[in-house]
Design an enzyme around this catalytic site. Structure first.
Site, PDB file in Angstrom:
ATOM      1  CD  GLU A 113      -1.322  -6.280   8.735  1.00 60.02           C
ATOM      2  OE1 GLU A 113      -1.468  -5.522   9.726  1.00 60.02           O
ATOM      3  OE2 GLU A 113      -1.594  -5.761   7.598  1.00 60.02           O
ATOM      4  CG  ASP A 133      -2.039  -1.209   1.065  1.00 59.00           C
ATOM      5  OD1 ASP A 133      -1.803  -2.106   0.408  1.00 59.00           O
ATOM      6  OD2 ASP A 133      -2.764  -0.936   2.115  1.00 59.00           O
ATOM      7  CD1 TRP A 180       2.294  -2.707   2.472  1.00 56.30           C
ATOM      8  CD2 TRP A 180       3.948  -4.145   1.933  1.00 56.30           C
ATOM      9  NE1 TRP A 180       1.941  -3.921   2.787  1.00 56.30           N
ATOM     10  CE2 TRP A 180       2.751  -4.835   2.058  1.00 56.30           C
ATOM     11  CE3 TRP A 180       5.105  -4.882   1.315  1.00 56.30           C
ATOM     12  CZ2 TRP A 180       2.516  -6.029   2.027  1.00 56.30           C
ATOM     13  CZ3 TRP A 180       4.958  -6.168   1.184  1.00 56.30           C
ATOM     14  CH2 TRP A 180       3.668  -6.950   1.499  1.00 56.30           C
TER      15      TRP A 180
HETATM   16  C1  DGY Z   1      -6.028  -1.743   4.116  1.00 51.75           C
HETATM   17  O1  DGY Z   1      -7.221  -1.306   4.264  1.00 51.75           O
HETATM   18  O2  DGY Z   1      -5.154  -1.454   4.579  1.00 51.75           O
HETATM   19  C2  DGY Z   1      -5.874  -2.830   2.849  1.00 51.75           C
HETATM   20  O3  DGY Z   1      -4.535  -2.913   2.821  1.00 51.75           O
HETATM   21  C3  DGY Z   1      -6.578  -2.342   1.811  1.00 51.75           C
HETATM   22  O4  DGY Z   1      -6.580  -3.404   0.735  1.00 51.75           O
END
Ligand code: DGY
Length: 424
Positions: A393, A164, A350
C-alpha cells in the site's frame, strides 16, 4: 525481477481484486469500492482490457448522488471487516455509500482512457456518457465546497483529502472535539500494523466529523459552514484543476462546448487562486485552514502535488528543485512529509511513507512541465520499491520497507502506467 515479471504480477493483482464491475483496493482492509482508487485503477486496467477499465469508472458514477457528489466509498456488499460501515454513515442511498467525497481524479482518468483507447468508437460513446457526470461533480465542488467563490475548494474531512493522517491536519484537528461520539471498534488495526495506521486520537476526530455531518442529514448545502474542519489542500485542488482542464479538452473534442467552457473557467480560477498557497520559505505549496484563514506550516507531499496541474513554469521548476532536495534526504522519492520535519514518521501512513499514486501524479506533471530529470528519478524510485518490496500500500522512504495492506490494486495499476512510460 525483470520488467515483464513486474507487469505480470501487477496484472495478477488487478485480476485478484476484481469484483466484476469494480475493484477492491485490497482484500480484508478495504473490501468495497473507493473513489480515487477506482479512477486510478482504471488506468492500469486499460493496458489489459479497455472495456473493463471504462466499466470501473462507470460503476463509480452509477452511485453519484443527485446533488452531483461522487462518494468516497460505495458499499456494494456487506462486509463487517471494515469500520465505519454503512450503518454508521446512514446516508440513505439505495446502494449504501459514505457521505463524503475524495480527490476528483476522474476527469483526468477519463481523458487518459479516451486518448489512449484502441477502440475509438467505444471510447467516444463511453466518454460522451461520462463527461456530463464528471462535470456535475465539478459543479458540485464549487457550489458546496467553495461557497465564498474563492476558486479553491475545501475538504471537510481528512478522508476526503485521501491523506488521512497527514501532518497538515494536526493544527486544524485542534478545533475538532471528540465528546459524545458513540463507542466503536476499529477494524483497520486488525488487518494492518497499528504502528503504521492513524492514531486513536485521530480516529475519534474522524468519527466526530462523520456523526456531525450525519446529524445534518448529509445536506451538502449546510456541511461546509457547519464543519470545524475545512482545509484548502493544494494537492486536492491541483487534482481538481487538472481534471477540470482535461475535462474541458475532452468535452471540446467531443463538441460539448458548454461543459468545455465551464471547466476551462474552473481551471483558470483555481490556478489563479492556487498562487495564494505558495510558500517561498518552503519552496512549495501549503494548506490553508479556512476556519482560521492561515497557512498551515507543514511541508507535505500535498504541497508538491500541484505539479500535476498546469501551474506556471517557474513554480514547476521550483517543485522539481524541492523534489531533488527531498531526494537527498530520502532513498526513495516522494516522502509524504519532509524527513527534515521533526513530525516526519517514516512508517505511519501519510506522515512520511511513499505512495505510488502520488509519485505518478507528480512525475506526470513534472514531465509535462519539462522537468524530466526529477520525473525520471521519481519513476525509477517507484519501480525500485516494487522490485525490492513488492506491491504494498505504501513504503518507508528511508529503507523501502513495505507497509499497510499488501497486493494493493492501485500500486499495481501505477506500475503498469510507469512501465508503459505514460508518466515519465
Ligand atoms: C480508511 O478507512 O483508512 C480509509 O482511508 C478511509 O477512506
Amino acid at each position: 525481477m525483470t520488467d515483464p515479471d513486474l507487469a505480470a504480477q501487477a496484472v495478477a493483482i488487478l485480476r485478484e481484486n476484481d469484483r466484476g464491475s469494480y475493484t477492491v483496493p485490497t482484500k480484508g482492509l478495504y473490501p468495497f469500492q473507493w473513489n480515487w482508487d477506482s479512477c486510478l485503477t482504471a488506468l492500469g486496467q486499460r493496458h489489459v482490457d479497455e472495456a473493463r477499465a471504462w466499466t470501473e469508472i462507470e460503476t463509480l458514477f452509477a452511485h453519484q448522488w443527485p446533488d452531483g457528489m461522487v462518494p468516497h466509498i460505495v458499499f456494494h456488499e456487506r462486509d463487517d471487516g471494515y469500520f465505519p460501515g454503512p450503518d454508521v454513515w446512514a446516508t440513505g442511498r439505495p446502494v449504501p455509500t459514505s457521505g463524503i467525497t475524495q480527490p476528483p481524479v476522474a476527469g483526468f482518468a477519463v481523458k487518459r482512457l479516451w486518448e489512449g483507447a484502441a477502440d475509438r468508437a467505444a471510447a467516444e460513446d463511453r466518454a460522451r456518457a461520462l463527461v456530463p457526470k464528471v462535470a456535475a461533480w465539478h459543479r458540485w465542488f464549487f457550489a458546496c465546497r467553495d461557497p465564498g467563490a474563492e476558486g479553491l475548494v475545501a475538504v471537510l474531512h481528512p478522508w476526503e483529502a485521501g491523506r488521512d493522517n497527514a501532518v497538515d491536519w494536526d493544527a486544524p484537528f485542534e478545533g475538532v472535539p471528540t465528546e459524545g461520539i458513540a463507542p466503536y471498534t476499529r477494524r483497520d488495526t486488525q488487518h494492518a500494523d497499528p504502528a503504521h495506521r492513524p492514531t486513536k486520537a485521530q480516529y475519534d476526530r474522524y468519527l466526530w466529523l462523520v456523526e456531525r455531518f450525519r446529524g445534518l442529514g448529509w445536506d451538502n448545502a449546510r456541511l461546509h459552514d457547519a464543519s470545524p474542519f475545512k482545509v484548502v489542500d493544494p494537492g486536492f485542488n491541483a487534482i481538481l484543476i487538472r481534471s477540470a482542464a482535461d475535462l474541458a479538452a475532452l468535452a471540446a473534442a467531443l463538441g460539448m462546448d458548454a461543459i468545455a467552457a465551464e471547466n476551462r473557467g474552473h481551471a483558470a480560477r483555481g490556478l489563479a487562486a492556487l498562487e495564494g498557497l505558495w510558500s517561498d520559505a518552503h519552496g512549495q505549496y501549503l494548506c490553508r485552514d479556512r476556519a482560521t484563514g492561515g497557512l498551515i506550516d507543514s511541508a507535505s507531499s500535498g504541497g508538491i502535488l500541484p505539479a500535476f496541474a498546469p501551474i506556471p513554469p517557474a513554480r514547476a521548476a521550483a517543485l522539481a528543485a524541492r523534489v531533488e532536495a527531498l531526494g537527498g534526504r530520502a532513498r526513495y522519492l516522494v516522502p509524504s512529509q519532509d524527513p527534515a520535519d521533526p513530525r516526519f514518521d517514516p512508517r505511519r501512513y501519510w506522515r512520511g511513507p511513499v505512495w505510488l499514486v502520488v509519485n505518478y501524479m507528480i512525475a506526470d506533471g513534472l514531465m509535462r512541465a519539462g522537468q524530466g530529470a526529477a520525473a525520471a528519478r521519481i519513476t525509477a524510485d517507484s519501480l525500485d520499491l516494487i522490485r525490492a518490496s513488492g506491491f504494498a500500500e505504501y513504503y518507508d522512504p528511508l529503507d523501502g520497507a513495505p507497509l499497510g495492506g499488501g497486493r494493493f490494486t492501485w500500486t499495481a495499476a501505477m506500475v503498469l502506467e510507469f512501465l508503459a512510460g505514460d508518466a515519465a
